[in-house]
Design a protein around this motif. Structure first.
Motif, PDB file in Angstrom:
ATOM      1  N   ALA A  56       3.149  -4.575  -0.986  1.00  0.00           N
ATOM      2  CA  ALA A  56       3.009  -3.928  -2.287  1.00  0.00           C
ATOM      3  C   ALA A  56       1.555  -3.530  -2.504  1.00  0.00           C
ATOM      4  O   ALA A  56       0.634  -4.324  -2.264  1.00  0.00           O
ATOM      5  CB  ALA A  56       3.468  -4.865  -3.397  1.00  0.00           C
ATOM      6  N   ARG A  58      -1.828  -3.048  -4.322  1.00  0.00           N
ATOM      7  CA  ARG A  58      -2.425  -3.826  -5.422  1.00  0.00           C
ATOM      8  C   ARG A  58      -3.948  -3.837  -5.291  1.00  0.00           C
ATOM      9  O   ARG A  58      -4.483  -3.531  -4.214  1.00  0.00           O
ATOM     10  CB  ARG A  58      -1.888  -5.266  -5.429  1.00  0.00           C
ATOM     11  CG  ARG A  58      -2.533  -6.302  -4.519  1.00  0.00           C
ATOM     12  CD  ARG A  58      -2.290  -6.161  -3.040  1.00  0.00           C
ATOM     13  NE  ARG A  58      -0.905  -6.286  -2.642  1.00  0.00           N
ATOM     14  CZ  ARG A  58      -0.379  -7.430  -2.194  1.00  0.00           C
ATOM     15  NH1 ARG A  58      -1.120  -8.516  -2.082  1.00  0.00           N
ATOM     16  NH2 ARG A  58       0.874  -7.459  -1.795  1.00  0.00           N
ATOM     17  N   GLY A  80      -0.660  -4.555  -9.698  1.00  0.00           N
ATOM     18  CA  GLY A  80       0.061  -3.697  -8.782  1.00  0.00           C
ATOM     19  C   GLY A  80       0.027  -2.258  -9.253  1.00  0.00           C
ATOM     20  O   GLY A  80      -0.093  -1.971 -10.444  1.00  0.00           O
ATOM     21  N   PHE A  81       0.131  -1.324  -8.290  1.00  0.00           N
ATOM     22  CA  PHE A  81       0.127   0.093  -8.646  1.00  0.00           C
ATOM     23  C   PHE A  81       0.843   0.884  -7.551  1.00  0.00           C
ATOM     24  O   PHE A  81       1.127   0.363  -6.456  1.00  0.00           O
ATOM     25  CB  PHE A  81      -1.302   0.617  -8.827  1.00  0.00           C
ATOM     26  CG  PHE A  81      -2.109   0.655  -7.555  1.00  0.00           C
ATOM     27  CD1 PHE A  81      -2.211   1.819  -6.792  1.00  0.00           C
ATOM     28  CD2 PHE A  81      -2.778  -0.477  -7.101  1.00  0.00           C
ATOM     29  CE1 PHE A  81      -2.943   1.841  -5.622  1.00  0.00           C
ATOM     30  CE2 PHE A  81      -3.518  -0.464  -5.928  1.00  0.00           C
ATOM     31  CZ  PHE A  81      -3.596   0.709  -5.184  1.00  0.00           C
ATOM     32  N   SER A  82       1.141   2.123  -7.832  1.00  0.00           N
ATOM     33  CA  SER A  82       1.724   3.020  -6.847  1.00  0.00           C
ATOM     34  C   SER A  82       0.611   3.791  -6.155  1.00  0.00           C
ATOM     35  O   SER A  82      -0.163   4.494  -6.818  1.00  0.00           O
ATOM     36  CB  SER A  82       2.694   4.001  -7.507  1.00  0.00           C
ATOM     37  OG  SER A  82       3.042   5.039  -6.604  1.00  0.00           O
ATOM     38  N   SER A  89       1.987  -0.562 -11.892  1.00  0.00           N
ATOM     39  CA  SER A  89       3.370  -1.038 -11.784  1.00  0.00           C
ATOM     40  C   SER A  89       3.934  -1.367 -13.152  1.00  0.00           C
ATOM     41  O   SER A  89       5.127  -1.175 -13.409  1.00  0.00           O
ATOM     42  CB  SER A  89       3.429  -2.275 -10.888  1.00  0.00           C
ATOM     43  OG  SER A  89       2.969  -1.979  -9.595  1.00  0.00           O
ATOM     44  N   ASN A  90       3.090  -1.873 -14.028  1.00  0.00           N
ATOM     45  CA  ASN A  90       3.475  -2.130 -15.416  1.00  0.00           C
ATOM     46  C   ASN A  90       2.283  -1.755 -16.294  1.00  0.00           C
ATOM     47  O   ASN A  90       1.300  -2.487 -16.363  1.00  0.00           O
ATOM     48  CB  ASN A  90       3.849  -3.594 -15.617  1.00  0.00           C
ATOM     49  CG  ASN A  90       4.409  -3.867 -17.004  1.00  0.00           C
ATOM     50  OD1 ASN A  90       4.139  -3.136 -17.954  1.00  0.00           O
ATOM     51  ND2 ASN A  90       5.197  -4.920 -17.126  1.00  0.00           N
ATOM     52  N   ASN A  96      -0.567  -7.483 -13.825  1.00  0.00           N
ATOM     53  CA  ASN A  96       0.852  -7.838 -13.861  1.00  0.00           C
ATOM     54  C   ASN A  96       1.289  -8.704 -12.692  1.00  0.00           C
ATOM     55  O   ASN A  96       2.405  -9.201 -12.680  1.00  0.00           O
ATOM     56  CB  ASN A  96       1.712  -6.578 -13.894  1.00  0.00           C
ATOM     57  CG  ASN A  96       1.730  -5.862 -12.545  1.00  0.00           C
ATOM     58  OD1 ASN A  96       0.690  -5.651 -11.933  1.00  0.00           O
ATOM     59  ND2 ASN A  96       2.903  -5.484 -12.090  1.00  0.00           N
ATOM     60  N   ARG A  97       0.418  -8.906 -11.691  1.00  0.00           N
ATOM     61  CA  ARG A  97       0.804  -9.692 -10.522  1.00  0.00           C
ATOM     62  C   ARG A  97       0.249 -11.117 -10.562  1.00  0.00           C
ATOM     63  O   ARG A  97       0.965 -12.065 -10.256  1.00  0.00           O
ATOM     64  CB  ARG A  97       0.342  -9.000  -9.242  1.00  0.00           C
ATOM     65  CG  ARG A  97       1.133  -7.734  -8.910  1.00  0.00           C
ATOM     66  CD  ARG A  97       0.584  -7.066  -7.663  1.00  0.00           C
ATOM     67  NE  ARG A  97       0.622  -7.934  -6.499  1.00  0.00           N
ATOM     68  CZ  ARG A  97       1.634  -8.007  -5.641  1.00  0.00           C
ATOM     69  NH1 ARG A  97       2.716  -7.252  -5.812  1.00  0.00           N
ATOM     70  NH2 ARG A  97       1.585  -8.820  -4.597  1.00  0.00           N
ATOM     71  N   GLY A 318       7.689  -3.125  -2.139  1.00  0.00           N
ATOM     72  CA  GLY A 318       7.173  -2.801  -3.466  1.00  0.00           C
ATOM     73  C   GLY A 318       8.010  -1.803  -4.242  1.00  0.00           C
ATOM     74  O   GLY A 318       7.551  -1.263  -5.248  1.00  0.00           O
ATOM     75  N   TYR A 319       9.233  -1.527  -3.804  1.00  0.00           N
ATOM     76  CA  TYR A 319      10.076  -0.566  -4.517  1.00  0.00           C
ATOM     77  C   TYR A 319      11.547  -0.892  -4.262  1.00  0.00           C
ATOM     78  O   TYR A 319      11.895  -1.632  -3.342  1.00  0.00           O
ATOM     79  CB  TYR A 319       9.773   0.872  -4.088  1.00  0.00           C
ATOM     80  CG  TYR A 319      10.041   1.145  -2.625  1.00  0.00           C
ATOM     81  CD1 TYR A 319      11.283   1.570  -2.176  1.00  0.00           C
ATOM     82  CD2 TYR A 319       9.037   0.969  -1.682  1.00  0.00           C
ATOM     83  CE1 TYR A 319      11.534   1.813  -0.848  1.00  0.00           C
ATOM     84  CE2 TYR A 319       9.268   1.209  -0.339  1.00  0.00           C
ATOM     85  CZ  TYR A 319      10.519   1.630   0.077  1.00  0.00           C
ATOM     86  OH  TYR A 319      10.762   1.865   1.403  1.00  0.00           O
TER      87      TYR A 319
END
Length: 341
Positions: A56, A58, A80-82, A89-90, A96-97, A318-319
């Motif tokens: 994931a 991050r 986390g991120f895309s 991610s949030n 958020n992790r 991560g998805y």
């Protein structure tokens, strides 16, 4: 004389500040993992860009301070991120992790706050060669597991004769019902002796509404033979409202052709114990090649045969995989690159 005393005092103060600085550290770190994926669940193929095929994506901050007496104060903040869009991610949570602080020493380590569970950091690496990551891992696709929890208190024992353990409880808050008491329990034990490794863990998690409890037991073992390692793993989960009753079995192995690469082959079977026959089986394959200490190329593939009305899909680390019609088979492959910093 006064000037000499002032000079000595200044040097002493500077040394004290330098010593204090040397006893603490903060590190910025992260992973960006992006790739291209093909999936087909029987209703047409989907080709898409994904972030988190193997790890994931991050970023985070972690650090420690030596306070003397063999004790250290530790902390970690992680978001986390895309890597494909840059979106968090949030977006409602700054980290958020992970967001915890703790203390470690000869007694082990204790932490409090949002953190990864013993299942995630302690058990998963003992269940299969990819540590329950990627679309190639049946354990990743068939299992319900809690990756991290809020309001958690954990304790990690030191390792004694190859044996170590982790324990965690998590408190309820205003987002759960009822709003006080304990909501989550997790414990895991691991044993390492030369090429042999084994671990077992138990997890109990109440749902948000407080109406039922998910109970999970995991066990896994592996043995290394030269450049190869062979794994056996077992997972069972029961929801107290009888909505979930499932056992998962996995046999897997890995082989390293060199110090830079690893090929992993995995087979898993999910047995539905509700009597509805919603069983499934998967064959998965993951290959990774390290271009350097920080950059890795990887490819992962999976095929799931769903039976009756089972709807298991191929999830990345991560998805989430694409939607699957009841009883439909699904197949997919992802090719990606990750970079650590």
């Amino acid at each position: 004389m006064k000037k000499l005393i002032a000079l000595v005092s200044g040097v002493a103060s500077a040394c004290a500040l330098n010593t204090a600085y040397a006893q603490s550290s903060v590190t910025l770190y992260g992973i960006v993992d992006n790739g291209l994926e093909y999936q087909n669940a029987g209703a047409g193929a989907v080709v898409r860009g994904v972030s988190g095929g193997l790890f994931a994506s991050r970023y985070g901050l972690k650090g420690s301070e030596d306070i003397g007496g063999g004790l250290q104060i530790n902390f970690q903040l992680e978001q986390g991120f895309s890597g494909m869009t840059g979106a968090a991610s949030n977006a409602a949570e700054a980290f958020n992790r992970q967001a915890w602080v703790g203390v470690s020493g000869g007694f082990g380590e204790a932490r409090i706050g949002l953190q990864n569970t013993p299942q995630y950091i302690f058990m998963n690496p003992e269940l299969d060669p990819v540590a329950v990551m990627s679309i190639g891992s049946p354990m990743n696709n068939f299992n319900s597991l809690t990756v991290r929890v809020n309001n958690a208190i954990s304790y990690f024992t030191p390792t004694v004769y190859g044996l170590s353990a982790q324990f965690m409880v998590a408190m309820r808050d205003t987002t759960t019902k009822p709003t006080n008491g304990l909501q989550f329990y997790n414990a895991a034990v691991r044993y390492v002796n030369g090429p042999f490794r084994a671990a077992a863990g138990y997890e109990q998690a109440a749902n948000v509404a407080g109406t039922s409890i998910l109970k999970i037991f995991n066990a896994g073992g592996s043995v290394g033979v030269g450049a190869a390692r062979f794994f056996l793993a077992y997972h069972t989960e029961r929801q107290t409202d009888d909505s979930v009753k499932r056992d998962v079995y996995e046999v897997s192995g890995s082989y390293s052709f060199s110090s830079a690469d690893q090929l992993s082959l995995m087979y898993g079977y999910a047995h539905d114990q509700t009597g509805k026959g919603n069983n499934a089986q998967q064959v998965g394959l993951t290959y990774s090649y390290s271009l350097s200490k920080l950059t890795t190329l990887y490819s992962s593939a999976g095929f799931i045969q769903n039976r009756n009305r089972a709807q298991f899909t191929l999830n990345g680390t991560g998805y989430t995989g694409i939607a699957v019609a009841p009883g439909a088979d699904t197949r997919g492959v992802v090719i990606g690159m990750l970079h650590r910093f």
